[in-house]
Design a protein around this motif. Structure first.
Motif, short mmCIF file in Angstrom:
data_model
loop_
_atom_site.label_atom_id
_atom_site.label_comp_id
_atom_site.label_asym_id
_atom_site.label_seq_id
_atom_site.Cartn_x
_atom_site.Cartn_y
_atom_site.Cartn_z
N SER A 19 69.90 -10.14 37.72
CA SER A 19 68.98 -10.27 38.85
C SER A 19 67.65 -9.58 38.53
O SER A 19 67.63 -8.40 38.15
N THR A 21 65.32 -8.70 40.53
CA THR A 21 65.00 -7.61 41.46
C THR A 21 65.74 -6.33 41.05
O THR A 21 65.20 -5.24 41.07
N LEU A 22 66.99 -6.51 40.65
CA LEU A 22 67.77 -5.33 40.25
C LEU A 22 67.29 -4.80 38.90
O LEU A 22 67.37 -3.60 38.63
N GLY A 42 59.35 -2.49 44.16
CA GLY A 42 60.30 -3.42 43.53
C GLY A 42 61.31 -3.98 44.52
O GLY A 42 61.01 -4.90 45.27
N ALA A 43 62.49 -3.40 44.54
CA ALA A 43 63.55 -3.96 45.38
C ALA A 43 63.19 -3.84 46.86
O ALA A 43 62.51 -2.90 47.26
N GLY A 44 63.68 -4.79 47.63
CA GLY A 44 63.51 -4.71 49.07
C GLY A 44 64.52 -3.72 49.63
O GLY A 44 65.63 -4.10 49.99
N LYS A 106 75.14 -10.54 49.95
CA LYS A 106 75.20 -11.22 48.64
C LYS A 106 76.61 -11.75 48.37
O LYS A 106 76.78 -12.86 47.87
N TRP A 130 64.66 -16.56 46.83
CA TRP A 130 65.27 -15.34 46.29
C TRP A 130 65.98 -15.64 44.96
O TRP A 130 66.68 -16.66 44.84
N ASN A 180 62.70 -14.32 51.70
CA ASN A 180 62.45 -13.41 50.59
C ASN A 180 62.20 -14.31 49.39
O ASN A 180 63.12 -15.04 49.01
N TYR A 211 66.80 -11.29 57.09
CA TYR A 211 65.53 -10.72 57.59
C TYR A 211 65.23 -11.17 59.01
O TYR A 211 64.09 -11.08 59.47
N LYS A 242 69.21 -4.45 55.47
CA LYS A 242 67.79 -4.36 55.80
C LYS A 242 67.61 -3.95 57.26
O LYS A 242 66.81 -3.07 57.57
N TYR A 328 57.95 -8.35 52.52
CA TYR A 328 57.38 -8.54 51.18
C TYR A 328 55.99 -9.15 51.28
O TYR A 328 55.78 -10.08 52.07
N ARG A 372 55.60 -10.09 43.70
CA ARG A 372 56.14 -9.66 45.00
C ARG A 372 56.09 -8.15 45.10
O ARG A 372 56.48 -7.44 44.16
N1 GLU Z 1 67.49 -8.37 48.21
C1 GLU Z 1 66.65 -7.31 47.79
C2 GLU Z 1 65.48 -7.81 46.98
O1 GLU Z 1 65.24 -8.99 46.87
C3 GLU Z 1 67.43 -6.26 47.04
C4 GLU Z 1 67.76 -6.56 45.62
C5 GLU Z 1 68.56 -7.81 45.49
O2 GLU Z 1 69.71 -7.80 45.89
O3 GLU Z 1 67.98 -8.81 45.05
O4 GLU Z 1 64.75 -7.01 46.47
#
Ligand code: GLU
Length: 395
Positions: A19, A21-22, A42-44, A106, A130, A180, A211, A242, A328, A372
């Motif tokens: 991922s 984002t991770l 970075g991460a939400g 997730k 996403w 997202n 969200y 969130k 975001y 983002r």
């Molecule tokens: N959903 C959040 C993001 O897009 C947290 C990280 C992830 O799970 O993708 O940043």
């Protein structure tokens, strides 16, 4: 050491990417561990603490020994409370038995894709989207079919283009509004059109409403409001991460038709078993008692949205529309492309290396002209981060 032949991975595993984002989160954490002061967009991940009432309830549950397995689909109390909250807010028909509590939203999405999709199936979804959606769909052997939304239109999600992308291979339409990474929303009318169409064709609308509480200037819309009328066509995914600033607790859920719920329950019974027992106690307390905290967070995100959009628009080469929802900013940054910064990935790398500012490249969401920035971070981070970005890009 005796080495054997190179490890052979499954084709499925070989095809999946970490991922994005991770990955950004991991790299920012590595820098922080080396003592670098990173401005992390970075991460939400909400910068607010989890509601004290949730922390206290979980602490008490631990102290009282609520540390054993629960039913695999979650505690009956939390399942019922989630269904009741949805019924109170949206008039949905779901009850506790129609809810599966999952290890974050997730996991609900992952289990749903495994429950619904066959190799050869298609899933129609708006883009940018996403990072995790296309990977999960492909992991289940199916194909993501993306339908563009546009910056000029505030990334709004319209029913027409989505429905035009439906073919005989389509199995599901996947919505994520507010979106997202774009903050794009869908109107209640468009949502109704999508769900009615899906019901007529025997398709499933997977509505990821992570969200849902974060909408700033549009009427809120939820597929839950349509579930009584179209009970077989709506599978709703939600999350505590969130809304209640409870990311690490990993509590999400699915609400949907009985066959889908049963399939997801069976998959979960082999994948994770129940989500963490005492985390569910905390989530229940948040759902029942943390509305005041949620309202404070929403008001603060609304204010930060203005600050970040204004700040980004002052940076030469950036164009940012204030997002309609989520937390975001998704500015267009093509105006900054140049030597050594020819893509969103290179801009993100540059900002991390040169300015210790973590952002996620738009390419990860299918939009290489954008980056983002999560504004679920403090105002001090916003101010210093924006300054650092402007200075770094001026060099
Ligand atoms: N959903 C959040 C993001 O897009 C947290 C990280 C992830 O799970 O993708 O940043």
């Amino acid at each position: 050491m005796i080495r054997s032949a190179p490890v052979k991975l499954s084709a499925r595993a070989a095809a999946i990417q970490e991922s994005a984002t991770l990955r950004v989160t991991r790299r920012a954490a590595e820098l922080k561990a080396r003592g670098v002061k990173v401005m992390d967009f970075g991460a939400g991940e909400p910068d607010f603490p989890s509601p004290p009432v949730a922390v206290e309830a979980a602490r008490q549950a631990l102290a009282e020994g609520f540390t054993r397995y629960t039913p695999g689909s979650g505690t009956p109390e939390l399942r019922s409370a989630i269904a009741e909250s949805s019924a109170a807010r949206w008039g949905s028909p779901w009850q506790g038995k129609d809810c599966v509590v999952t290890v974050g939203g997730k996991a609900a999405l992952f289990e749903l894709t495994l429950a619904l999709l066959e190799p050869g199936d298609e899933v129609v979804l708006p883009s940018p989207c996403w990072v995790t959606f296309p990977e999960q769909i492909r992991f289940a052997g199916a194909t993501p079919v993306t339908v563009p939304t546009s910056v000029e239109d505030g990334f709004r999600i319209h029913a027409g283009p989505l429905l035009e992308a439906v073919t005989t291979r389509t199995r599901a339409i996947l919505l994520n509004a507010p979106c997202n990474p774009t903050g794009g929303v869908i109107s209640p009318e468009d949502l109704r059109r999508v769900v009615a169409f899906a019901a007529e064709r025997g398709l499933m609308v997977i509505s990821d409403e992570t969200y849902e509480r974060f909408v700033y200037d549009a009427p809120p819309a939820s597929a839950a409001a349509l579930a009584a009328e179209f009970p077989d066509a709506v599978a709703l995914v939600g999350s505590f991460s969130k809304t209640y600033a409870m990311t690490g607790w990993r509590i999400g859920y699915l609400l949907g038709p009985a066959p889908v719920v049963h399939a997801v329950e069976s998959i979960q019974s082999h994948a994770t078993s129940n989500p963490t027992s005492f985390a569910m106690v905390g989530a229940l307390a948040a759902l029942r008692h943390a509305e005041p905290e949620v309202e404070v967070m929403i008001a603060e995100y609304r204010a930060r949205r203005e600050i970040i959009a204004e700040g980004l628009n002052r940076i030469p080469g950036f164009r940012c529309i204030p997002p309609h929802g989520a937390f975001y900013a998704f500015p267009e940054v093509r105006g900054c492309f140049g030597p050594g910064r020819r893509s969103s990935i290179e801009i993100a790398e540059y900002l991390l290396e040169e300015a210790a500012v973590a952002v996620v490249p738009g390419a990860a969401f299918g939009a290489d002209d954008h980056i983002r920035l999560s504004f679920a971070c403090s105002r001090a981070t916003l101010a210093e981060g924006l300054e650092r970005i402007a200075a770094a890009l001026a060099r």
